[in-house]
Enzyme design. Structure first.
Site, PDB file in Angstrom:
ATOM      1  N   GLY A  44       0.798  -1.223   0.000  1.00  0.00           N
ATOM      2  CA  GLY A  44       0.000   0.000   0.000  1.00  0.00           C
ATOM      3  C   GLY A  44       0.826   1.265   0.000  1.00  0.00           C
ATOM      4  CB  CYS A 253     -25.841  -9.667 -17.747  1.00  0.00           C
ATOM      5  SG  CYS A 253     -25.123  -9.660 -19.407  1.00  0.00           S
ATOM      6  CB  CYS A 256     -24.334 -13.975 -19.708  1.00  0.00           C
ATOM      7  SG  CYS A 256     -23.885 -13.036 -18.241  1.00  0.00           S
ATOM      8  CB  CYS A 278     -21.207  -8.787 -18.364  1.00  0.00           C
ATOM      9  SG  CYS A 278     -22.115  -9.970 -17.380  1.00  0.00           S
TER      10      CYS A 278
END
Lengths: 295, 381, 268
Positions: A44, A253, A256, A278
């Site tokens: 980080g 979606c 799909c 998506c």
């Protein structure tokens, strides 16, 4: 797989004479790899590095490209996504760049890739220990919102002075009844450094924590590299009484039928028509292919 | 005996001759034609037209030729010409939604009616010097990448809905205030700019402003000095018809078309006491394909709207007076370069004063040291 | 009624803050020369003098905003004893400023975040100290606004919408919310009109007494000093020319400069 073979041939035809493998010279790659090692050692923490001029403009992924160029080898298979998709213009451009300068195999298949360079998304497919995710980062400094000066933000990190980050969250809750940060949602890494996960939607934040893959972040213009090693804790900042939560959609979606993925909004006409699909195009295609086989 | 320097006139004449020679370069090389500049240095011409605020490719090409390629100087030449032109009529507001689009991209939707049209852009080129271009046309090897399919040249493109209108329909984007039809639009070339400036004259100033200055200011807002979370809602470039209503006719007639680049930035806005959360916009418009300029302008326009939107100003880009007073390259270049003019009268006055002050300082230094050692002795004692 | 009339807190240990031989110059210009004093827990010390007398330089050195050329400032850190504050590491220095001390600027804009709500302004130090519960933060902010006589309906407003007097009270609340032991104040009533000043002084007096705060207050206004300070230091040209209990100094000034100050200002 077919796609990767085709792209490799293309690379062979257009290989870039006069440049080193993967564009950068080996000295530069070593310098960047030293910065990467330091970044992995201090999760980080933003490691300054001597970012190079690249043949793509600043802000278009020069940091990610330099990281990828420094870690990629001839045996690697590269996938590049932008907004989750392989066919977005900038992803195509960067993929072509590596096909040209390194001649490596490229793929759109998340599972087949050893290195995935991304802008703004984390793939929906869970990545593995032998994969590396390289993020393109426009603004690495999460404290920049509250404090424009670099000298001050570096001191704040050094002294763990993160009160001002919560001032921002406090204001959000006060004005909107919730934390109103939708992307670039700041996280705390292993209880120490506050870090920007890059402008991924906060939907993707939970994928960062305790993840098996190595995550590298490159900011070219701001000359910073940072990292989240495998299985590192990454917590999104929040209040005890206003815990972190992610967005969802009312519909699945349209292609799909997935209900657990990040969706793009496609405007279909100028009378308010729209559909949701998506954002991760490879994940969506594989789901559709699997559904087709079953049927 | 000393004789004061004279002969300014002869010096100036000689300087002009040298300049003309330097402009022409090697006489063995063919001279640049305006058609070459206008046709091959198109983006230089666009910038000079935008900042010179005259839409005339030929005049801009001439200015660039005369200025030896110094675009700020060319802008200056064009402005100085523009100011002599009569103002015959004000056109109707341009309708950019009826633009014949050659490039149109939106960063906020993956796809939208009309699609993403890249057009002639540097965006996805790799910045590798193309040494083939160093050779003349006929001697170059054929390009190995296939030519992209032809787009707008032969097929007319239907007008595309603007992204701002798509968002506006849902109330997600703050509507631009309806223009009061009776109100005169300000004109910074006729009336001096006063502060606070209205958005009309502010946008005019920004449209004429130096691209580099706006670029730096826009960049500073992205880096946190006046952050306002911009998204490129839409950038479109193409041809737009200009219409006027001649008094004797009373209806609109078309007098030609302009190539324009328009940028609408969509900016996050959390709302306030009297405003719901919605997106706000910054607006940029430039002649030709000056896309960097249009984008920078939109960022700075939004930054300058901070007061109107109840944000507390503080960053340089949010300071209207700072931005608008320093954005004009003709003004800035003139004043910076005026330092080359003789200033020896003022300098003489300064010299006298500084010498005098140094004398005083030196004498105090000597006596001051003595005081200091006295003090030390006293403390020790 | 003067401040000295209220019961002085009895020090059970040593002084809270010790200054010894503080000296500072800017270039050739001496700003402070050999200033020493002790401040006891719960005591209000007024530093008076005209502008240029060195009082603001002194305050900035005490609060570690400036380093002295010579001399030392020690603070009685609980469980650690006297520490040289200028020798502390940056992290410790910031911790000190955040949790043990407060600083009230003359101009509230220097001490507030103008672009976030009053509630966030009051809550910031608590968040810096680790409080992560919005409801509790908000409740504490509201409580403290109440203590500085700002209504709960103003909690979510930006400080820019406040009057000058309210901004100053907000700055005080922002400083006191972590219940510091010592607060530095730089002309806290400067720039406010007279009626607003009086209300602010009353409020400060009340809070100081309630919280048992130690305060170093710099002011050029002897009336402010008389109302708030237990003890006074009169400064001139970087030196302390006279010090003592406030009433003593003001009613029976010994140094000619103090006499001049008192006679020129305090004939009300």
């Amino acid at each position: 797989m077919e796609a990767s073979v085709r792209l490799r041939c293309e690379a062979d035809l257009t290989g870039l004479a006069g440049y080193n493998f993967a564009y950068l010279d080996e000295q530069t790659k070593r310098m960047i790899r030293r910065a990467l090692l330091k970044a992995v050692a201090i999760p980080g923490y933003q490691v300054p590095f001597a970012s190079r001029e690249m043949p793509l403009p600043y802000g278009w992924g020069t940091g990610g490209i330099q990281v990828t160029a420094s870690i990629i080898g001839p045996e690697d298979t590269l996938k590049v996504i932008d907004q989750g998709a392989d066919d977005t213009t900038n992803a195509v451009s960067i993929r072509r760049f590596f096909a040209r300068t390194a001649g490596v195999a490229t793929t759109e298949d998340t599972e087949a890739a050893s290195i995935i360079q991304t802008r703004h998304r984390v793939p929906e497919t869970r990545l593995r220990e032998d994969q590396i995710l390289v993020y393109q980062v426009p603004q690495p400094e999460p404290l920049r919102l509250m404090e424009p000066r670099e000298s001050e933000t570096r001191t704040m990190h050094a002294l763990e002075e993160y009160g001002s980050m919560y001032v921002k969250l406090y204001e959000d809750v006060t004005r909107h009844g919730r934390i109103a940060t939708a992307y670039s949602y700041p996280v705390r890494v292993e209880g120490r450094y506050v870090m920007s996960p890059s402008p991924i939607p906060k939907f993707d934040n939970p994928k960062l924590t305790k993840a098996p893959m190595l995550q590298l972040f490159g900011a070219g213009r701001e000359k910073r590299i940072y990292a989240v090693p495998p299985y590192t804790e990454v917590r999104s900042l929040d209040f005890e009484d206003y815990p972190f939560s992610v967005e969802g959609w009312d519909e699945p979606c349209a292609l799909c039928g997935a209900t657990d993925t990040y969706l793009d909004e496609i405007v279909t006409d100028d009378h308010g028509g729209r559909m949701f699909v998506c954002s991760d195009s490879n994940h969506c295609a594989r789901r559709r292919a699997a559904a087709g086989e079953e049927a | 005996m000393y004789v004061a320097v004279k002969g300014g006139e002869a010096a100036i004449t000689s300087a002009h001759e040298l300049l003309a020679e330097a402009r022409r370069g090697d006489p063995a090389e063919p001279e640049l034609s305006l058609a070459q500049i206008g046709g091959q240095l198109t983006l230089a011409v666009d910038r000079v037209m935008t900042e010179g605020s005259v839409y005339d490719r030929e005049l801009a090409a001439l200015a660039i030729k005369q200025a030896r390629g110094d675009l700020v100087e060319a802008v200056f030449l064009l402005r100085a010409y523009r100011t002599t032109l009569p103002r015959l009529v004000a056109s109707l507001p341009l309708d950019t939604s009826a633009m014949l689009v050659r490039r149109r991209i939106s960063a906020v939707f993956k796809d939208l009616p009309g699609g993403q049209v890249l057009g002639p852009t540097f965006d996805y080129t790799h910045r590798l010097l193309d040494f083939d271009l160093a050779r003349p046309d006929g001697q170059r090897p054929p390009a190995n990448e296939p030519e992209p399919p032809a787009t707008t040249d032969d097929q007319p493109v239907a007008p595309m809905a603007r992204v701002a209108d798509i968002l506006g329909r849902e109330g997600l984007l703050q509507p631009e205030t309806e223009a009061d039809p009776c109100a005169e639009v300000g004109d910074i070339t006729r009336d001096p700019l006063t502060y606070p400036a209205g958005r009309d004259v502010r946008l005019q100033s920004l449209a004429r402003a130096d691209e580099g200055f706006l670029l730096a200011l826009g960049y500073s807002t992205q880096r946190g000095f006046g952050k306002n979370h911009p998204f490129a809602g839409e950038i479109r470039m193409g041809e737009v018809e200009v219409q006027i209503v001649p008094e004797e006719l009373g209806f609109a007639v078309s007098i030609g078309s302009l190539t324009l680049t328009e940028c609408e930035m969509v900016n996050q806005f959390k709302g306030g006491k009297s405003l719901p959360p919605q997106f706000t916009r910054g607006y940029g418009l430039s002649f030709g394909e000056s896309e960097r300029k249009a984008m920078s302008m939109a960022l700075v326009d939004r930054a300058l709207r901070c007061r109107e939107l109840g944000e507390s100003p503080g960053a340089p880009a949010q300071d209207e007076e700072f931005v608008l007073s320093h954005a004009d390259s003709v003004e800035a270049s003139g004043f910076v370069q005026h330092l080359k003019l003789p200033h020896y009268v003022d300098f003489q006055a300064e010299l006298v004063m500084v010498r005098d002050m140094r004398r005083k300082f030196e004498s105090r230094e000597t006596s001051g040291e003595e005081n200091g050692s006295e003090r030390e002795t006293a403390l020790r004692g | 009624m003067s401040a000295a009339a209220r019961a002085l807190p009895v020090p059970d240990a040593g002084p809270l803050l010790c200054a010894r031989g503080l000296t500072k110059s800017f270039g050739a210009q001496p700003a402070l020369e050999g200033v020493s004093f002790d401040l006891w827990p719960g005591e209000v010390l007024g530093v008076v003098g005209e502008s240029g007398s060195g009082k603001t330089t002194l305050l900035n050195i005490l609060a570690t905003h400036l380093a002295p050329d010579a001399g030392r400032v020690s603070y009685d850190w609980p469980e650690r004893g006297l520490v040289d504050v200028h020798a502390l590491a940056e992290a410790e220095k910031r911790r000190l400023l955040r949790s043990h001390w407060g600083f009230v600027h003359q101009n509230p804009r220097d001490g507030l975040r103008m672009n976030v709500s009053a509630g966030a302004n009051v809550g910031e130090k608590l968040m810096a100290l680790g409080l992560r519960h919005y409801g509790k933060l908000r409740a504490r902010a509201e409580e403290w606004l109440g203590k500085v006589e700002i209504g709960p309906e103003r909690l979510d407003d930006l400080p820019a919408t406040y009057s000058g007097g309210m901004q100053q009270r907000l700055q005080i609340a922002r400083n006191l919310v972590t219940e510091p032991r010592l607060v530095f104040m730089d002309e806290p009533t400067g720039g406010l009109d007279v009626s607003v000043q009086a209300r602010l002084l009353d409020l400060l007096r009340k809070l100081v007494a309630e919280l048992g705060l130690a305060v170093v207050i710099v002011t050029h206004d002897l009336a402010v000093a008389r109302l708030l300070a237990d003890r006074l230091m009169v400064m001139r040209c970087g030196r302390v020319v006279e010090s003592g209990l406030t009433d003593q100094v003001l009613d029976d000034p010994h140094h000619p400069y103090t006499q001049l100050l008192v006679s020129s200002i305090l004939q009300a």
